[in-house]
Each structure stands twice: as structure tokens, then as C-alpha cells.
Design a protein around this motif. Sequence first.
Motif, short mmCIF file in Angstrom:
data_model
loop_
_atom_site.label_atom_id
_atom_site.label_comp_id
_atom_site.label_asym_id
_atom_site.label_seq_id
_atom_site.Cartn_x
_atom_site.Cartn_y
_atom_site.Cartn_z
N SER A 126 0.88 -1.12 -0.21
CA SER A 126 -0.42 0.19 -0.04
C SER A 126 0.49 1.19 0.16
CB SER A 126 -0.62 0.16 0.81
OG SER A 126 -1.45 1.06 1.30
N GLY B 72 -3.29 1.81 -3.43
CA GLY B 72 -2.81 3.49 -2.80
C GLY B 72 -2.14 4.45 -3.09
N TRP C 124 0.11 4.19 -0.05
CA TRP C 124 -0.67 4.76 0.68
C TRP C 124 0.76 4.99 2.95
CZ3 TRP C 124 -1.93 10.38 1.77
CH2 TRP C 124 -2.56 10.28 2.78
#
Length: 526
Positions: free
Chosen positions: A60, A234, A62
Motif C-alpha cells: 500500500s 493506494g 499510502w
Amino acid sequence: MREEMAQREAAELLRGHRKPRTPHGWGLLVALWLLAFYEPVVTEGHLRRKNLEFLFIRFSAWEFAGCDKLWAGLVTTLCHHVRQHFGALPLSVFHVMGSRPRFASGFSQREWLLKKGACLRLWGLLLVLGVGVALLLVALLVPGIKDHHALKVVGSAAASLSGSSLVLGALSILKNFLVSEKKKIERLTNSERFAGQLGFMSKIREEVEVLVDYLAFMEVFERRRLRVVLEITGLDLCYPEKVAGVFNAMATLLSDADAPFIFLLAVDPSVIVPCLEQTGCMKGLADNGYLYLNRAVSLPFSIPEMGARSRLRSVEAAIRTREDLMYRVIAGNAAKTRGGRRPDAAAAGWREADSEAVAWIHEAFRCLHDASDVLSGYLPDNGANVRRIVNTIPVTLRLLLHRSGTAGILSPRAAAAWVVLADRWPCRLSWALQCLEDSGQGVPAADPRGESLWEVFRRHSGELSALRQPLGKVLSLDGDPELFQRFLARDFPFSAAEARELLGVTVNLDHSIRRHMGLLRGLERI
């Protein structure tokens, strides 16, 4: 991919091939023995193997968005999961004693060749160590030779040199066991002195090459092909330079034609392309982000439009996350059946109001999940938007009941439809509400419902078209305009009075959009 993996595994066993093995339990000892004394060979039989194993790694972006070097987070995640999957000890021994598989000469089926050089060196060190220890013991223990210092020097020197070589090898294995590849890369990225040098990426590349060689070794050991699948999500939420860094890291990992990596890049091109075009990676590509994506992605797959059944499954999955509703029902039933002191009037009133709200919420969710209800056809394809609608409906209904009570003019189905309307067409709905507010329109006596919200929008649609340029980004949030017309004009013809009542409980509509529209309308009239 998991189903394909299981089917291929079963097919290989039916053909009479040997069963795959893993570096765990007894297999760990076998792997360490082969790492130390044997060299893997890629034979024709290995190339013909159809069974494979996918190692899934979810990255991910993010989670690493705050890092200075997002691509380093990708590499460290890869190293960490490979080490965790196969174990730290085999990888540590491979760093010191392992070797990359070489291709067989001819049609030989031997997959393991003895490392004659390594065995000779090891036996030589053990022989020198044994001779040195023997000479040292003789010089120390035999009475007639105790005074010969030369024998002591030779014995101690032979024992110390051979023993130190063995100890250094063991310490190297211990160092790689304690200091993982992830820690090495993090140490490199944290070193400002080293990060500015040109050899920084080469050091990262060396760590990745060792990892690729180790995976090739484990392919021969496990008797199956290995593929590392990195799911990158993400990336739409990161800064442009971070996005470009992840693409550069992907290019670095895939630069080797034999690299066992598969990247699943889950992104929204409409968000990623502007990010790429703002960075320097577009030089030579006419600043065209779509052209860059076409060259970077080898198998594009655009998610098709969600069907009716898939949309209903998405709604059902989102509703299941609302455990608080079921908990309130169970707690209320338990309170009714449980004996004890009599509750006061305030508590009883609160529970009654809460049970009414839960009943309304369940009715609204039933309308969303009913395939025969026209409302289910307006649900968005994006799962995140569906979850947002499901989370917003309970809040909206509780506020509506608090303001108007059950005797209001709106039903749970109408409130759910209003939430869907605000989520699917925030710009057009905001424009209709702003025009309604500016006109100060009252409800005519002849028609208790008043003018419909669609009539208000249609009367001022030309003005919205003239403001398309300053409202371009907000307009891009809306869905299909024809669906908007069908929604308001035919399926859910909200009146002006209903719109005013619902505006006070609308929580999923950005009211700054309406204020911006009011400012633009005021400037146009000056």
C-alpha cells in the motif's frame, strides 16, 4: 491465480513427478546442506515444470507516503516478505555460501552438482585446524617436547588461522541472520552521505540481485516455479514525485529479463496520468502520461462496468460492516427481557426512538438491496462510494427523525435515494439547491408539493453551462447526466419543499460547492 496454482500442482502429481518440498522442518536441514555443499542446475526437466507457486505481497503506497523515498519502501517490503516466507536462516546462509543456478550442459537431468572447490577448502581448513590443535596439544602435554617453542608457534598459528576462517564464515551468517535486507536498505536510505552518491541505486540493485538469485535457487529446491506477485495499491493518494519513484522502482526490479516478479498495479489512470506529467519522467514522451503508462504496463485491464448482481453484492458487503445496527437491536431485546428495576421515562423514550431509527435504517437498506427496486440501479460501481452511501444513510435518517419525526413527509426509501443523489451528482444537485435558495421560492397553494427540483434545475441549466469552465473540476465529480435527468424527472421527483427539508440533514454533500456557485452567480449579475 490460487486456483490455477492448485490445478497445476495436482496435474504435475498425476503425471508422476516428485512432490514439491519446502524449507521447513526436515526440509530446512536439506536446504542448508544443499546450500553449503551443492550447486543448483537448471535442467530441461525443470524448465518443463508446469507447477508454480505465487507469493503474494501487498504494497500500500499510502502507508509509505511519508517516506522520502517511496520506492525504497517497495523494495524493503519485497525483501521482508521473501525473508518471512522462506525463513531467515536459509537466506542468511545463501548470502555467504549460496550460488545462482547455472544451466545444464546438454540434456543432463542432474539438478545438484557438488561444490568441489568449497568442499576442498572446508576439508583443508578442518585438516589444518586438526593438525594445528594436535601439534599444540603435543607441545603442551608431552614431557620431552614442552621446551620446543617452535612447535607451539606452528601449532597455534595453524589452529588460529584455520579456526579464524571458520569463525568469520559463521559470523557472516550470523550477521545476515540478525541484519535483514530490509534493515540494510533502510540504513542506506537514512544515510545522507551515501544517498547523494551515484552508487546508491547500484547498492540497492545488488540486494535485489541477491534476492533474485535466492528465488532461483529455491525454485530448483522446491521443484516448482516461483513468482512473486506485488499488489500495488493506494498510489492515487500519493504525491506526484512519489508516484514516479514507484514506477522507477518497478522498472529497476523488472530490468532483468529473468526476474520472477509480477506487478499488479491497481490505479485510476485519470489520477495517475496528471501526477506523471508533473514530474520529470515524461521527458522524451511529449509530456504524455498515457503514452508512459502504455509502455510501462504490459497487460492493461480496465475493470468493466459493474453488473446488477455485482452491485447488490457490493451493497450487501457494505451493509454487513454496520454491526452497530445489529448490536443495538440485540441490546434492546436483551433489555426488554431482562428483569430488574423499571427504567425511567427518559431512557425508555431514548430506546423507543432508537428502535424506530433502526427500523427506518433497515427499511432503507432493504430498498438498496432489492433488485426489483429502481433505486438499486443507481448505485455506483465503485466499492468505496457504495460504502460511503451505506455509512451515510444511518446518519441522515437519524437526523431526519430527530427534526421531523416519523410523521414527516419523507419515507426511508426517499431519504436513501437523496443520499444516492448527493453522492452520484454533487455538482448538479448543489446547483439546483443554490438556484432554489436564490429564488426564495415558496410553495404554491394550488400544488402542495410545489415545483419539482428537476424543473428548477432545467430552468437554470443554461446558466450552469455558461459556468462550465470555472466549475469544470466540480462537474467532473458527477455521473451520467442522462441518469441524473431520469432520476429526478421520473423515478424520484423531489419537490422543492422536500429538497429544503432534506438539505438540513444532508451530510454527504460538500456545502462549499454551493457557496462557490452562489459567489459565481453573484459575480455574473454584477
